[in-house]
Design an enzyme around this catalytic site. Sequence first.
Site, PDB file in Angstrom:
ATOM      1  N   SER A  96      10.148  34.953  -0.008  1.00 41.09           N
ATOM      2  CA  SER A  96      10.554  34.799   1.364  1.00 41.09           C
ATOM      3  C   SER A  96      10.923  33.363   1.755  1.00 41.09           C
ATOM      4  O   SER A  96      11.588  33.176   2.762  1.00 41.09           O
ATOM      5  CB  SER A  96       9.423  35.268   2.289  1.00 41.09           C
ATOM      6  N   LYS A 114       9.139  25.430   6.405  1.00 38.53           N
ATOM      7  CA  LYS A 114       9.359  26.874   6.513  1.00 38.53           C
ATOM      8  C   LYS A 114       8.992  27.302   7.935  1.00 38.53           C
ATOM      9  O   LYS A 114       7.990  26.814   8.487  1.00 38.53           O
ATOM     10  CB  LYS A 114       8.500  27.600   5.476  1.00 38.53           C
ATOM     11  N   SER A 127       6.522  34.017  -3.067  1.00 37.67           N
ATOM     12  CA  SER A 127       7.540  33.473  -2.157  1.00 37.67           C
ATOM     13  C   SER A 127       7.828  31.982  -2.293  1.00 37.67           C
ATOM     14  O   SER A 127       8.760  31.484  -1.660  1.00 37.67           O
ATOM     15  CB  SER A 127       7.163  33.775  -0.711  1.00 37.67           C
TER      16      SER A 127
HETATM   17  N1  GLN Z   1       8.188  39.605  -2.243  1.00 36.81           N
HETATM   18  C1  GLN Z   1       6.826  39.749  -1.931  1.00 36.81           C
HETATM   19  C2  GLN Z   1       6.660  40.557  -0.670  1.00 36.81           C
HETATM   20  O1  GLN Z   1       7.645  40.966  -0.145  1.00 36.81           O
HETATM   21  C3  GLN Z   1       6.147  38.413  -1.782  1.00 36.81           C
HETATM   22  C4  GLN Z   1       6.428  37.747  -0.485  1.00 36.81           C
HETATM   23  C5  GLN Z   1       5.617  36.490  -0.272  1.00 36.81           C
HETATM   24  O2  GLN Z   1       5.098  35.882  -1.200  1.00 36.81           O
HETATM   25  N2  GLN Z   1       5.495  36.124   0.996  1.00 36.81           N
HETATM   26  O3  GLN Z   1       5.594  40.797  -0.209  1.00 36.81           O
END
Ligand code: GLN
Length: 492
Positions: A154, A79, A178
Amino acid sequence: MTDLHRLSIREMTEGLANAQFSSRELTEHYLNRIAKIDAQVKSFVTVTPELALAEADAADALRQAGGANVLTGVPIAHKDIFCTQGIKTTAGSKMLDNFVSPYDATVVAKGKTAGLVTLGKVNMDEFAMGSTSENSYYGATANPWNLSHVPGGSSGGSAAAVAADLAPFATGTDTGGSIRQPASFCGLTGLKPTYGRVSRFGMIAYASSLDQGGPMARSAEDCAYLMNVMAGHDAKDSTSVNKEVDDYVANLNGTSVKGLRIGIPKQYFNVEGLSADVKARVEESLKKLEDMGATLVEIDLNMTESYVPTYYLIAPAEASSNLSRFDGVRYGYRAENPVDLMDLYKRSRSEGFGKEVQRRILIGTYALSAGYYDAYYVKAQKVRRLIQQDFLKAFESVDVIAAPAAPTTAYKIGANLSPVEMYLGDIYTIAVNLAGLPAINAPVGFDQDNLPVGLQLIGNYWSESQLLSVVHQYQQATDWHTKRAAIAEENA
Ligand code: GLN
């Protein structure tokens, strides 16, 4: 061999050990697939073919010399939130479009020590804020199961790359879902470890008390191999816990599903917006686990309604603090021709950050400001404790807790949900981060549009082996994790 990408990680390690193929052949195979297929999936921000082939040759040489580890020569995608020395690390942001880290994240360094070959860096929502990967400066990534849908976020690039067989496994990070939600949207297995199990050193911070790295792959077995690499204490991360690391591969059959008590939170299955298909597939998977000997126990998680408001105060508050370092002076993007220092700060941040990141910085700064600190931030911290206690109470009577990973399957690209609609989609994943617990997603079937559905199992602290083992046994008895999207069946 034209089908190297269909091998499991275990089969890959065996093939390498038995000299059925070399790391160079395996790496070239994936690089060819990326070159041919990723124009449609758009999962990679940066592909590093020369470096990958050099690492593959070094892996082959090490194996010849008798010094190989089990994973030596297996390719991986990281990532783009993990710092990589000499390779651009963008976190999906214009702010870091030209950022080359002077050091490797601990997770990346551990991968190198294990002999993994880096194929490149994969796409993500900007600074990991989002649930679709559309918030990336580099554009949207497509879901391999249906290219007009998002892969989730994400860690959407990680999920899409694995689901399209452009990498055998990938690293992800999970601040509020995410790893689990993109794994769910792309039909993969993904593990969010206990807070403190995987080092955050060199992982660009979003909300430091919630962020945790973990593996994304096709199966629990594949995840276990990567977890063996990622997990462990790190003196460079003060929140990393100094606790013995399990051998997750050796423990894959360590937990018996027979007699396993699975908690079914009443509140979770009555959530408004839970799709009928998701509910049905999750219930079928629980029925299967029951057939395998588990007991389903109805439980209460009374704080469910507080999850979204609590997370969406704490995460932006921490983000506003973490992202203050991107000021146009020390890191990343700098506005042209500033008239004075204030203009430099303002325009660098306005031009360098995308809309969602700016929204979160504003919310977080507001929640932390002197007049509102007690009413919002302190209150949210107190509710956070109650959410944790709710889980701990539940674990007095059950071994794991079952939930969907997300209320729906993958959204259409460009669906343009309002921020609040988007945030509500995180209902099943964010409480786990607030409590610091581990949780896993496993694919359990498809909706009527052939998009994958995921089952989430939440465990007590340090129960990663148990979660991987339960999913592994489910995967021995079912074949959802072996299903491949049409694009993954294409040969390069
Ligand atoms: N969708 C959640 C957010 O936007 C989680 C994102 C994540 O786990 N990085 O914060």
